[in-house]
Structure formats: C-alpha cells, structure tokens
Write a protein that holds these residues in place. Structure first.
Motif, mmCIF file in Angstrom:
data_model
loop_
_atom_site.group_PDB
_atom_site.id
_atom_site.type_symbol
_atom_site.label_atom_id
_atom_site.label_comp_id
_atom_site.label_asym_id
_atom_site.label_seq_id
_atom_site.Cartn_x
_atom_site.Cartn_y
_atom_site.Cartn_z
ATOM 1 N N LEU A 118 0.828 -1.201 0.000
ATOM 2 C CA LEU A 118 0.000 0.000 0.000
ATOM 3 C C LEU A 118 0.868 1.259 0.000
ATOM 4 N N PRO A 119 1.363 1.696 -1.170
ATOM 5 C CA PRO A 119 2.108 2.950 -1.237
ATOM 6 C C PRO A 119 1.140 4.127 -1.383
ATOM 7 N N ALA A 120 1.073 5.001 -0.392
ATOM 8 C CA ALA A 120 0.063 6.063 -0.394
ATOM 9 C C ALA A 120 0.657 7.353 0.162
ATOM 10 N N GLU A 121 -0.048 8.454 -0.083
ATOM 11 C CA GLU A 121 0.326 9.737 0.509
ATOM 12 C C GLU A 121 -0.242 9.869 1.914
ATOM 13 N N ASN A 122 -1.382 9.233 2.140
ATOM 14 C CA ASN A 122 -1.973 9.184 3.480
ATOM 15 C C ASN A 122 -2.987 8.060 3.496
ATOM 16 N N LEU A 123 -3.145 7.419 4.660
ATOM 17 C CA LEU A 123 -4.111 6.323 4.780
ATOM 18 C C LEU A 123 -4.656 6.307 6.198
ATOM 19 N N ASP A 124 -5.977 6.208 6.319
ATOM 20 C CA ASP A 124 -6.641 6.209 7.620
ATOM 21 C C ASP A 124 -7.676 5.098 7.674
ATOM 22 N N ILE A 125 -7.920 4.619 8.904
ATOM 23 C CA ILE A 125 -9.023 3.687 9.165
ATOM 24 C C ILE A 125 -9.981 4.374 10.132
ATOM 25 N N ASP A 126 -11.262 4.279 9.849
ATOM 26 C CA ASP A 126 -12.269 4.874 10.722
ATOM 27 C C ASP A 126 -13.408 3.876 10.902
ATOM 28 N N GLU A 127 -14.294 4.166 11.852
ATOM 29 C CA GLU A 127 -15.437 3.301 12.099
ATOM 30 C C GLU A 127 -16.657 4.136 12.425
ATOM 31 N N GLN A 128 -17.820 3.587 12.099
ATOM 32 C CA GLN A 128 -19.103 4.212 12.430
ATOM 33 C C GLN A 128 -20.015 3.123 12.991
ATOM 34 N N TRP A 129 -20.750 3.477 14.061
ATOM 35 C CA TRP A 129 -21.659 2.530 14.709
ATOM 36 C C TRP A 129 -23.100 2.991 14.529
ATOM 37 N N SER A 130 -23.990 2.032 14.365
ATOM 38 C CA SER A 130 -25.405 2.365 14.226
ATOM 39 C C SER A 130 -26.003 2.827 15.548
ATOM 40 N N GLN A 131 -25.390 2.453 16.678
ATOM 41 C CA GLN A 131 -25.798 2.889 18.013
ATOM 42 C C GLN A 131 -24.627 2.636 18.958
ATOM 43 N N PRO A 132 -24.645 3.234 20.163
ATOM 44 C CA PRO A 132 -23.531 3.021 21.091
ATOM 45 C C PRO A 132 -23.355 1.536 21.413
ATOM 46 N N PRO A 133 -22.137 0.996 21.250
ATOM 47 C CA PRO A 133 -21.928 -0.448 21.471
ATOM 48 C C PRO A 133 -21.967 -0.857 22.939
ATOM 49 N N GLU A 134 -22.038 0.113 23.858
ATOM 50 C CA GLU A 134 -22.064 -0.229 25.288
ATOM 51 C C GLU A 134 -23.480 -0.286 25.839
ATOM 52 N N GLN A 135 -24.501 -0.140 24.973
ATOM 53 C CA GLN A 135 -25.873 -0.061 25.461
ATOM 54 C C GLN A 135 -26.790 -1.050 24.735
ATOM 55 N N LEU A 136 -26.390 -2.305 24.695
ATOM 56 C CA LEU A 136 -27.160 -3.312 23.982
ATOM 57 C C LEU A 136 -27.850 -4.261 24.947
ATOM 58 N N THR A 137 -28.893 -4.891 24.454
ATOM 59 C CA THR A 137 -29.612 -5.933 25.179
ATOM 60 C C THR A 137 -29.556 -7.213 24.340
ATOM 61 N N VAL A 138 -29.600 -8.352 25.003
ATOM 62 C CA VAL A 138 -29.550 -9.637 24.303
ATOM 63 C C VAL A 138 -30.564 -9.648 23.150
ATOM 64 N N GLY A 139 -30.094 -10.031 21.974
ATOM 65 C CA GLY A 139 -30.954 -10.085 20.796
ATOM 66 C C GLY A 139 -30.901 -8.843 19.936
ATOM 67 N N PRO A 213 -0.539 -1.861 7.975
ATOM 68 C CA PRO A 213 0.679 -1.162 7.546
ATOM 69 C C PRO A 213 0.512 -0.556 6.161
ATOM 70 N N TRP A 214 1.143 0.594 5.942
ATOM 71 C CA TRP A 214 1.168 1.216 4.619
ATOM 72 C C TRP A 214 2.482 1.961 4.446
ATOM 73 N N TRP A 215 2.840 2.222 3.209
ATOM 74 C CA TRP A 215 4.118 2.862 2.928
ATOM 75 C C TRP A 215 3.880 4.322 2.549
ATOM 76 N N ASP A 216 4.460 5.223 3.358
ATOM 77 C CA ASP A 216 4.318 6.661 3.139
ATOM 78 C C ASP A 216 5.262 7.072 2.010
ATOM 79 N N THR A 217 4.705 7.427 0.851
ATOM 80 C CA THR A 217 5.544 7.789 -0.291
ATOM 81 C C THR A 217 6.167 9.167 -0.145
ATOM 82 N N GLY A 218 5.617 9.991 0.743
ATOM 83 C CA GLY A 218 6.188 11.317 0.960
ATOM 84 C C GLY A 218 7.465 11.265 1.778
#
Length: 241
Positions: A118-139, A213-218
């Motif tokens: 992965l030769p790149a100028e910049n690379l990021d990983i992000d995440e989005q949740w449909s609801q807070p993961p700490e407030q779930l009930t079985v099912g 891992p990725w390779w920063d070409t800059g």
C-alpha cells in the motif's frame, strides 16, 4: 523514481497567446500502467511579460510492474485564427509535441510487513456505529462500518480488514462498497465494510484492535493505520433471571 502501484501525477500544459480552434491532443496510453481520466483546468499566467492562457490536464498514472516506465510524447494540433478566416480557410495549422519521459519503477519493499502493498500519501481507518456499542440488550443487532480511506490509491487496491471470530457474538458482514474521488488529484480511494453483530448472551465482548501497515511515499517510510480495541456490552433482557 516511483514504486509499483504508487500514484504518479502526469501534467500536460498548453500555453497560448492566440485564439485557436479544432484543437486535439493525443490520448495518453502507457504500457504496464493504469491511467485515470484527466482533470482539466484553465487559467491565465504571465511568461516573459506576455499574458498566456494555460490549458492544463492532469492524469493519475499507476505503474503495474517494476522497471522502466515510458511516458510517450503527446501530439497537439490546432488551427490558429487568421484575419480572413472563413469556412474554406480554418486558419494556420499548428502542431506541437511534448517531450517523452522515463521513470524508474521500483519493486515493493521486501521489509514491508503487510500482505498487501500500500504505497500512499496518506491512509486512515475509521469506524461508524449504528448505536452506542455499550448499550445493547440480548438479541439486539448493531452495525459497525469499517472505512479505509487512502490518498494516492484506488479503492480496488485497498484490502479487506480482518474480522474477529468471537464466541457468543455472531457477525454478519455485508458486501464491501468501494468508490474513488477523482475530482482532484491525488485520487482518494475509499473502501467501506459493514458488519452486523448480534449477541445471544449477556456480557462484555472485545473486538480486537486493527493495525494496517502502509508505505508513506512522501517520507519513504513505514507507517501504521490503527483502530483501538472496542467493547460491546450486552445486558440481559429486563425481567430475565
């Protein structure tokens, strides 16, 4: 110099101080390389005290093999308007050629720790949740969307992120979605993967950290994109012993 699969930006500029018509520029074709459609801009500039209109085309080029990459000379032709222009006389035909270029394309680094180069100028990983993961009930079902975004890479070059197998937590991955932002260069590739989780038992479930891992070409150096570990907290159904 460049690495295999590293994005190169090839720019062609046409400077004119006269009016012309029926202009044509050769298409850019390069052996062993992917070429993305060019962006075109027009602006004015001063050169040697004279005002010129500049037509600028920028191409994204991705070498696919190591060795010498040859960018051919491009031919431009147009008719320069004359003082007595008519349907039978389109003006004076002008032809110009750009210089050819040669680029040394290097192999991927042998010390690169990842399975996908992965030769790149910049690379990021992000995440989005449909609801807070700490407030779930079985099912309950919760969806986590993992996103990789890279400047200087096409979306098809981005790898899938690992999915952990966690006892008691069922994972249902959806088909990955890829897209490229090509309105300006460098191109930005984006890969998103949605995973639905359902827990059939109460408790705390830990999704491990993700490191890519990725390779920063800059800076010509190894870098890591990371997501920290996440906990999913599942409570029992109210009234259940």
């Amino acid at each position: 110099e460049a690495y295999v699969q590293q994005q190169l930006v090839f720019t062609v500029r046409i400077y004119t101080a006269v009016h012309f018509s029926d202009a044509a520029l050769d298409p850019l074709t390069i052996d062993n390389a992917l070429i993305e459609a060019p962006t075109e801009t027009r602006y004015n500039t001063m050169v040697g005290g004279r005002n010129y209109q500049v037509i600028e085309r920028r191409f994204a080029v991705f070498p696919q093999s190591s060795g010498e990459l040859k960018i051919p000379s491009l031919n431009f032709q147009a008719y320069v308007d004359g003082s007595r222009r008519s349907l039978l006389d389109r003006g004076r035909l002008v032809r110009k050629r750009s210089p050819s270029k040669s680029i040394t394309v290097k192999r991927p680094r042998t010390d690169f720790p990842g399975t996908t180069w992965l030769p790149a100028e910049n690379l990021d990983i992000d995440e989005q949740w449909s609801q807070p993961p700490e407030q779930l009930t079985v099912g309950d079902s919760i969806t986590r969307n993992l996103i990789i975004e890279a400047e200087g890479l096409l979306a098809d070059q981005l790898p899938p992120l690992p999915l952990a197998d966690i006892p008691g937590l069922k994972a249902y991955p959806d088909r990955a979605h890829t897209e490229n932002a090509t309105q300006q260069l460098p191109i930005v590739g984006r890969r998103s993967q949605s995973i639905a989780y359902i827990a059939d038992q109460p408790g705390r479930y830990t999704l491990p950290a993700i490191r890519l891992p990725w390779w920063d070409t800059g800076t010509n150096s190894l870098r890591w994109a990371e997501l920290p570990a996440r906990q999913i907290v599942v409570k029992p159904i109210t009234g259940t012993p």
